[in-house]
Every structure is written in C-alpha cells, then in structure tokens.
Scaffold this active site. Structure first.
Site, PDB file in Angstrom:
ATOM      1  N   ASP A  17       0.840  -1.207   0.000  1.00 20.23           N
ATOM      2  CA  ASP A  17       0.000   0.000   0.000  1.00 20.23           C
ATOM      3  C   ASP A  17       0.873   1.255   0.000  1.00 20.23           C
ATOM      4  O   ASP A  17       1.971   1.243   0.550  1.00 20.23           O
ATOM      5  CB  ASP A  17      -0.911  -0.035   1.236  1.00 20.23           C
ATOM      6  CG  ASP A  17      -2.059   0.958   1.137  1.00 20.23           C
ATOM      7  OD1 ASP A  17      -2.293   1.504   0.037  1.00 20.23           O
ATOM      8  OD2 ASP A  17      -2.720   1.193   2.153  1.00 20.23           O
ATOM      9  N   HIS A  34       2.762   3.385  -8.896  1.00 20.81           N
ATOM     10  CA  HIS A  34       2.625   1.962  -9.241  1.00 20.81           C
ATOM     11  C   HIS A  34       3.878   1.499 -10.002  1.00 20.81           C
ATOM     12  O   HIS A  34       4.384   0.407  -9.783  1.00 20.81           O
ATOM     13  CB  HIS A  34       1.366   1.733 -10.089  1.00 20.81           C
ATOM     14  CG  HIS A  34       0.098   2.083  -9.365  1.00 20.81           C
ATOM     15  ND1 HIS A  34      -0.131   1.719  -8.052  1.00 20.81           N
ATOM     16  CD2 HIS A  34      -1.021   2.756  -9.761  1.00 20.81           C
ATOM     17  CE1 HIS A  34      -1.323   2.169  -7.675  1.00 20.81           C
ATOM     18  NE2 HIS A  34      -1.875   2.803  -8.692  1.00 20.81           N
ATOM     19  N   LEU A 128      10.520 -20.656  -4.332  1.00 23.98           N
ATOM     20  CA  LEU A 128       9.457 -19.794  -3.795  1.00 23.98           C
ATOM     21  C   LEU A 128       8.193 -19.818  -4.666  1.00 23.98           C
ATOM     22  O   LEU A 128       8.278 -19.733  -5.892  1.00 23.98           O
ATOM     23  CB  LEU A 128       9.992 -18.353  -3.732  1.00 23.98           C
ATOM     24  CG  LEU A 128       8.998 -17.276  -3.300  1.00 23.98           C
ATOM     25  CD1 LEU A 128       8.655 -17.414  -1.821  1.00 23.98           C
ATOM     26  CD2 LEU A 128       9.552 -15.878  -3.588  1.00 23.98           C
TER      27      LEU A 128
HETATM   28  C1  FPP Z   1      -1.761   0.329  -3.297  1.00 24.95           C
HETATM   29  O1  FPP Z   1      -1.345   1.648  -3.396  1.00 24.95           O
HETATM   30  C2  FPP Z   1      -1.501  -0.342  -4.505  1.00 24.95           C
HETATM   31  C3  FPP Z   1      -2.448  -0.949  -5.313  1.00 24.95           C
HETATM   32  C4  FPP Z   1      -3.875  -1.006  -5.005  1.00 24.95           C
HETATM   33  C5  FPP Z   1      -2.073  -1.579  -6.543  1.00 24.95           C
HETATM   34  C6  FPP Z   1      -0.844  -2.402  -6.388  1.00 24.95           C
HETATM   35  C7  FPP Z   1      -0.255  -2.569  -7.691  1.00 24.95           C
HETATM   36  C8  FPP Z   1       1.034  -2.758  -7.888  1.00 24.95           C
HETATM   37  C9  FPP Z   1       2.022  -2.856  -6.808  1.00 24.95           C
HETATM   38  C10 FPP Z   1       1.546  -2.856  -9.241  1.00 24.95           C
HETATM   39  C11 FPP Z   1       0.951  -3.987 -10.068  1.00 24.95           C
HETATM   40  C12 FPP Z   1       1.252  -5.308  -9.588  1.00 24.95           C
HETATM   41  C13 FPP Z   1       2.208  -6.095 -10.082  1.00 24.95           C
HETATM   42  C14 FPP Z   1       2.322  -7.470  -9.581  1.00 24.95           C
HETATM   43  C15 FPP Z   1       3.156  -5.617 -11.072  1.00 24.95           C
HETATM   44  P1  FPP Z   1      -2.435   2.767  -3.502  1.00 24.95           P
HETATM   45  O2  FPP Z   1      -2.612   3.134  -4.923  1.00 24.95           O
HETATM   46  O3  FPP Z   1      -3.689   2.335  -2.803  1.00 24.95           O
HETATM   47  O4  FPP Z   1      -1.727   3.923  -2.725  1.00 24.95           O
HETATM   48  P2  FPP Z   1      -2.442   5.042  -1.849  1.00 24.95           P
HETATM   49  O5  FPP Z   1      -3.169   4.332  -0.741  1.00 24.95           O
HETATM   50  O6  FPP Z   1      -1.282   5.852  -1.368  1.00 24.95           O
HETATM   51  O7  FPP Z   1      -3.354   5.784  -2.765  1.00 24.95           O
END
Ligand code: FPP
Length: 238
Positions: A17, A34, A128
């Site tokens: 997150d 991201h 893994l």
């Molecule tokens: C949380 O940060 C992140 C997500 C909901 C998306 C996670 C996606 C990735 C890590 C990239 C795609 C995945 C792979 C496997 C390549 P947020 O956007 O909720 O952050 P915030 O809470 O600060 O808005």
C-alpha cells in the site's frame, strides 16, 4: 525447500500500500507510484529466496480496486503484463513458481494470457511460490468456497453436519497453501482490507509506515524481526 528455521516461517503475505501517496509526495501522477512498485517486489522475492520462505502472497489488485478511475485500472493491468513479461525469465532462473489467487477470469485477456503462460512455464519450479492476489477479495473467496460446498451438499456428496473448518479451507482458491504466519501492510494503514480473511485468523499483523515503493530488503527484514519478537499462542498459554 524447507521453511526458515529461525523464523519458523513458511508464508509471508504483504498488502502493498502507499503507491499513490508516494507519487503525490513527489508531485507525480499516481501511476508513477505503481511504476515504482516493481523494485520493492523484486526485493521481497529476493529476501524470501534468501531465507527460504516457501510462499509469498502479494495483494496486487482487490475486488474493490475495480472502482478506481478507469485509466488507473487500465494502467495497473498494463503494468501487470509488463511485470510478468519483463521478469518471467529471471523468476524462472531463480526457480520461482508464479501463481495467482483471486478471480482471474475478471482480468482482461491480455495480462491474463501473459500470466497463464508464466504460470505454465514456471509450474515445475520448486523454489518460492510467488502468489499474486488479483481481483482478490477474502469475502469473495469465502462466498465461492461456500457455493462449492453448497453444490456438493445439494448433489448429496455430503451433509451440512459434515462441514468442518478443514473442509472450508479445502474449498479456498489455493487449498495447498498454508496460512500466512505474518501479514505485513505498508503505508501506515492498519487494516486487512478484505485480504486473506479466513487464512489470517492467527497471523501476526505487522504494520509499517513505509510506503510500498520505499519498502526494500532492509525494511522487510525489519518487519520480520518484529514478527520474530512476537509470542504466538494461538489462543493457548505459553
Ligand atoms: C496500493 O497503493 C496499490 C495498489 C492497489 C495496486 C498495487 C499494484 C502494484 C504494486 C503494481 C501492479 C502489480 C504487479 C504485480 C506488477 P495505492 O494506490 O492504494 O496507494 P495510496 O493508498 O497511497 O493511494
């Protein structure tokens, strides 16, 4: 592969997150956050490999994340394809088995095919298990498990009285995967957000204020030290 002998740890689950906030702090659009997430994923895989953890589940996209702006959802799906295509060779070389949990059928066909081909290619690996939670929701998983159990009862395979906790576990998406000993969430939020609800009943929860793009090997090791300091009693006494 054996579980880590010091930590007695087979399965680490992480709620990644804080990408959006990481970007905002830098005056960048959310998608840049991201983008920056990839190195942290690399580091988590690396640390798990080093300490001999068998399963790493990463919460990449929840059933609720579909409600984000269309452009962001579409960017994350493209990033998923790019991540898979750009990393499958290295992950395969490292003996990592790529898997998923969630409603994979919700994922657009492009990234889904990339994932399926990576899963197929790495299916014989014995290191893994890297499990990407995609269109995943703990309640959706339980709903799907209950639907499977209800159909079996209707068909006469067993009776309602036969339902046990083990039977429910065996109807989850990945019944072979042990419950995570530890669930880590980055970015300072302190909730599960519908992640592995059944499986985390006795997991140690470790919350860190570090935003996911800043969460590297050192930060993960610190969270594992925190896990190691906990006394796990599973409702009993020491
Ligand atoms: C949380 O940060 C992140 C997500 C909901 C998306 C996670 C996606 C990735 C890590 C990239 C795609 C995945 C792979 C496997 C390549 P947020 O956007 O909720 O952050 P915030 O809470 O600060 O808005």
């Amino acid at each position: 592969m054996k579980s880590d002998p010091v930590l007695d740890l087979r399965h680490i689950a992480i709620i990644m997150d804080g990408n959006g906030r990481w970007a905002r702090k830098r005056g960048l659009p959310r998608i840049k956050g991201h983008n920056a997430a990839e190195r942290s994923i690399h580091d988590a895989v690396e640390v798990c490999g080093e300490i001999g953890v068998e399963y790493l589940t990463l919460f990449a996209f929840s059933t609720e994340n579909w409600s984000r702006p269309k452009a962001e959802v579409s960017f994350i799906m493209k990033l998923l394809s790019r991540f898979i295509k750009g990393n499958v060779d290295e992950l395969h070389r490292k003996n990592v088995k790529i898997r998923t949990t969630g409603r994979l059928s919700d994922i657009p066909s492009g990234p889904r095919k990339d994932l399926e081909s990576a899963m197929e290619r790495t299916s014989g690996n014995t290191g893994l298990n890297l499990i990407l939670a995609l269109s995943y929701g703990g309640r959706a998983e339980l709903r799907d498990a209950f639907a499977g159990i209800a159909s079996a009862i209707v068909s006469g395979a067993f009776q309602a009285d036969d339902i046990s906790e083990e039977m429910i576990s065996s109807h989850l998406y990945n019944p072979d995967v042990p419950d995570p000993e530890v669930v880590i969430r980055t970015s300072g939020e302190q909730r599960l957000s519908n992640f592995l609800l059944w499986q985390s009943a006795y997991s140690e929860l470790v919350f860190t204020p570090v935003l996911w793009p800043d969460f590297h090997a050192e930060q993960l090791r610190e969270c594992l030290d925190e896990y190691r300091s906990r006394k796990r009693r599973f409702g009993g006494v020491e």
